[in-house]
Design an enzyme around this catalytic site. Sequence first.
Site, PDB file in Angstrom:
ATOM      1  N   ASP A  64      53.201  25.319  69.377  1.00 57.09           N
ATOM      2  CA  ASP A  64      52.003  25.615  68.594  1.00 57.09           C
ATOM      3  C   ASP A  64      51.871  27.092  68.179  1.00 57.09           C
ATOM      4  O   ASP A  64      51.163  27.418  67.246  1.00 57.09           O
ATOM      5  CB  ASP A  64      50.740  25.202  69.373  1.00 57.09           C
ATOM      6  CG  ASP A  64      50.719  25.758  70.803  1.00 57.09           C
ATOM      7  OD1 ASP A  64      51.622  26.540  71.156  1.00 57.09           O
ATOM      8  OD2 ASP A  64      49.808  25.409  71.570  1.00 57.09           O
ATOM      9  N   HIS A  65      52.567  27.991  68.868  1.00 62.13           N
ATOM     10  CA  HIS A  65      52.413  29.427  68.588  1.00 62.13           C
ATOM     11  C   HIS A  65      53.387  29.917  67.512  1.00 62.13           C
ATOM     12  O   HIS A  65      52.998  30.482  66.503  1.00 62.13           O
ATOM     13  CB  HIS A  65      52.655  30.249  69.859  1.00 62.13           C
ATOM     14  CG  HIS A  65      51.537  30.229  70.844  1.00 62.13           C
ATOM     15  ND1 HIS A  65      51.134  29.095  71.496  1.00 62.13           N
ATOM     16  CD2 HIS A  65      50.742  31.222  71.310  1.00 62.13           C
ATOM     17  CE1 HIS A  65      50.132  29.388  72.321  1.00 62.13           C
ATOM     18  NE2 HIS A  65      49.877  30.678  72.219  1.00 62.13           N
ATOM     19  N   ASP A 119      49.506  29.196  79.740  1.00 63.73           N
ATOM     20  CA  ASP A 119      48.688  29.845  78.726  1.00 63.73           C
ATOM     21  C   ASP A 119      47.315  30.075  79.335  1.00 63.73           C
ATOM     22  O   ASP A 119      46.791  29.215  80.053  1.00 63.73           O
ATOM     23  CB  ASP A 119      48.579  28.938  77.502  1.00 63.73           C
ATOM     24  CG  ASP A 119      47.936  29.665  76.340  1.00 63.73           C
ATOM     25  OD1 ASP A 119      48.659  30.044  75.406  1.00 63.73           O
ATOM     26  OD2 ASP A 119      46.703  29.849  76.361  1.00 63.73           O
ATOM     27  N   ARG A 380      39.572  35.899  71.092  1.00 59.39           N
ATOM     28  CA  ARG A 380      39.967  37.273  71.458  1.00 59.39           C
ATOM     29  C   ARG A 380      39.963  38.165  70.229  1.00 59.39           C
ATOM     30  O   ARG A 380      40.435  37.748  69.172  1.00 59.39           O
ATOM     31  CB  ARG A 380      41.384  37.285  72.054  1.00 59.39           C
ATOM     32  CG  ARG A 380      41.407  36.735  73.431  1.00 59.39           C
ATOM     33  CD  ARG A 380      42.764  36.851  74.106  1.00 59.39           C
ATOM     34  NE  ARG A 380      42.608  36.332  75.448  1.00 59.39           N
ATOM     35  CZ  ARG A 380      43.540  35.673  76.125  1.00 59.39           C
ATOM     36  NH1 ARG A 380      44.723  35.476  75.592  1.00 59.39           N
ATOM     37  NH2 ARG A 380      43.291  35.231  77.334  1.00 59.39           N
ATOM     38  N   SER A 538      46.069  37.374  78.070  1.00 59.41           N
ATOM     39  CA  SER A 538      47.032  36.273  77.997  1.00 59.41           C
ATOM     40  C   SER A 538      47.901  36.155  79.245  1.00 59.41           C
ATOM     41  O   SER A 538      48.049  37.092  80.023  1.00 59.41           O
ATOM     42  CB  SER A 538      47.891  36.498  76.760  1.00 59.41           C
ATOM     43  OG  SER A 538      49.240  36.424  77.061  1.00 59.41           O
ATOM     44  N   ARG A 540      51.098  35.730  79.188  1.00 61.28           N
ATOM     45  CA  ARG A 540      52.503  35.969  78.843  1.00 61.28           C
ATOM     46  C   ARG A 540      53.245  36.752  79.918  1.00 61.28           C
ATOM     47  O   ARG A 540      52.905  37.890  80.233  1.00 61.28           O
ATOM     48  CB  ARG A 540      52.606  36.656  77.472  1.00 61.28           C
ATOM     49  CG  ARG A 540      51.983  38.010  77.401  1.00 61.28           C
ATOM     50  CD  ARG A 540      51.881  38.497  75.967  1.00 61.28           C
ATOM     51  NE  ARG A 540      50.909  37.682  75.232  1.00 61.28           N
ATOM     52  CZ  ARG A 540      50.228  38.094  74.176  1.00 61.28           C
ATOM     53  NH1 ARG A 540      50.420  39.288  73.690  1.00 61.28           N
ATOM     54  NH2 ARG A 540      49.360  37.299  73.573  1.00 61.28           N
TER      55      ARG A 540
END
Length: 647
Positions: A64-65, A119, A380, A538, A540
Amino acid sequence: MGKNIVRKILESHLVSGELKPGSPIQIRVDEVYTQDATGTMAWLQFEATGVEKVKVPLAVSYVDHNMIQSNFRNPDDHLFLQTAARRFGAYFSRPGNGICHQVNLERFARPGWVALGTDSHTPTNGGIGMLAIGVGGLDAATVMAGLPYELQMPEVVNVYLTGRLERPWVTAMDVILELLRRLTVKGGVGRVFEYTGPGVEDLNVTERATITNMGAELGATTSIFPSDEKTRHFLAAQGRQEHWIELVPDPDASYDERIEIDLGSLEPLIAQPHSPDNVVPIRDVAGKKINQVCIGSCTNSSYQAMKAVALILKGRRVADNVSLHINPGSKQVYEMLARDGSLADMIAAGARMLESSCGPCIGMGGSPGTGHISIRSYNRNFRGRCGNKDAHVYLTNPLACAVMAITGEITDPRDTDIDMPALSEPEEFIINDNMLIPPAEEGSEVEIIKGPNIKEVPLKEPLEEEINAEVVLKVGDNITTDDIMPAGSDILPLRSNIPAISEYVFYNLDRDFSKRALGAKKRGGGIIVGGDNYGQGSSREHAAIAPMYLGIKVVVARSFARIHRKNLINFGIIPMTFVNGDDYSKIEQGDMIRITSVPESLNSNQQYRLYNITKDTYIDCRSDLSDRERELILSGGLLAYVRKKFQ
Ligand code: MIC
Ligand code: SF4
């Protein structure tokens, strides 16, 4: 004493530990899901464990990213993820099927289950009564390989809702903006927010999910709503009534803290640049000319919200000075908007329709121009995240966004002659799972395809006896993982290639950081010094892997955000805090630091005397690692630890 919902779920999933705030607990997990930007690493790491098939009841790999596909990198990653999912026993949600959290809520989430997602907005699923926690990729990989998940038992805060959302133009988004206004981006660290009270009944599942989604911006471990009749209705409308169970707190349930919000007293709110907690009533900033409006994302993509947006746009037109982008969160929502005519109303008004993906939320296209104002229904607004650090991003509810797209300025919708459309969830959703590919019956026959974008995961060198390292960067409070490891369309496609992506660490704050860190690496390594809430935002793990690759050995901060702290540990970087917060001023960029007997201190009281060679002073620091976390660091990180366990 009565039990709250969080306790009920944790008790039924507890493997070891004590449910006492702050102590480490290990829990069994029902679902793990990944998204592509973090998922390539997670699946490479899973592969590296040598385990043949995922050991959790349900695993889903979403894309999706990284959807722009401006070269071979994104499609290479997608094919790797598709083949890895098929081989290792996970569902694969194809690009175009939607944003992971929205699709998971629609098709997989279950009340009473525990989910991990790679996520930070995984708590979206809390809207259905699932305990859903955002984690780094390596944590996800090891849980899929069969280990329990370890976390610190959070405090449980009761958000007691009274009243109804009856004031015009106030939506669920305003509830969470109000909480951010009160508690700030640090207010949720070490806590879970459990929503109860008579006001809960006024919110349906997708509205609840907006609130739990953006609870991530409080720094919370997660947020959760009860599972009640509204939940049953949603699951039935999704054709999954059999997944419903009732899940409510005991009448005398106890909590660590209580906050009350009267839904009937809220007004339309907006978060100003550059932090989601910089919240004021829209009226306070009304009148500013705007350039862009973006509606959708995992925060506000429900069918009911999108349909209301279409009704506002119907028969009207987007202002000349505004570019309106809409990214519905899932194929289900998109198809329903197309079939009921809403999509036509959006297009007719002048909206630029995007595919069901993260899009402008993560700077994958749709960047605003220099000095431009962008109004978004997203979660965000950190500086630079939209792809332009000279732009100003505001966050507000999707209905207000639609109104502003028409007026061309920041407007409180109550000050226009537009009527607020009614919000309601449909009796039935369109169910079409043709973009969800199930795992193979015989996984071992599936070949995993890795294009040239996919590079091996680097491993950390073992922990040294003595660290002699340079302070390569000193930063202030609330540094985000977007600051540490920026995203956007230039950098995000490098997520599967650590040497390449590490050139961009702290890129927007300090263009020379990676060069300086590599220089220091040759001389013994680097240290980063941070303020409070270091690493918020995030999940990540690239914000830990890439610094590790650049030779960072220790991060010393006043305090850490939960997911990032864990990611640092997983990659063998020791997160230390100052024993005396004022010592932050005793250490400057460029200073040389010596830390002796590192493994010994780690194994005993976790106290370290940092000798600042440059200033000839001592600074006392500590690390608060659980036994397992210490073992991880001593083994050179989680991957090395897991390899030992499984091979
Ligand atoms: C985000 O909203 O920042 C992201 C992009 O979804 C991240 C994950 C990532 O960086 O891949 C998140 O929230 O965890
Ligand atoms: Fe995607 Fe934005 Fe949601 Fe992150 S916050 S999952 S980038 S839509």
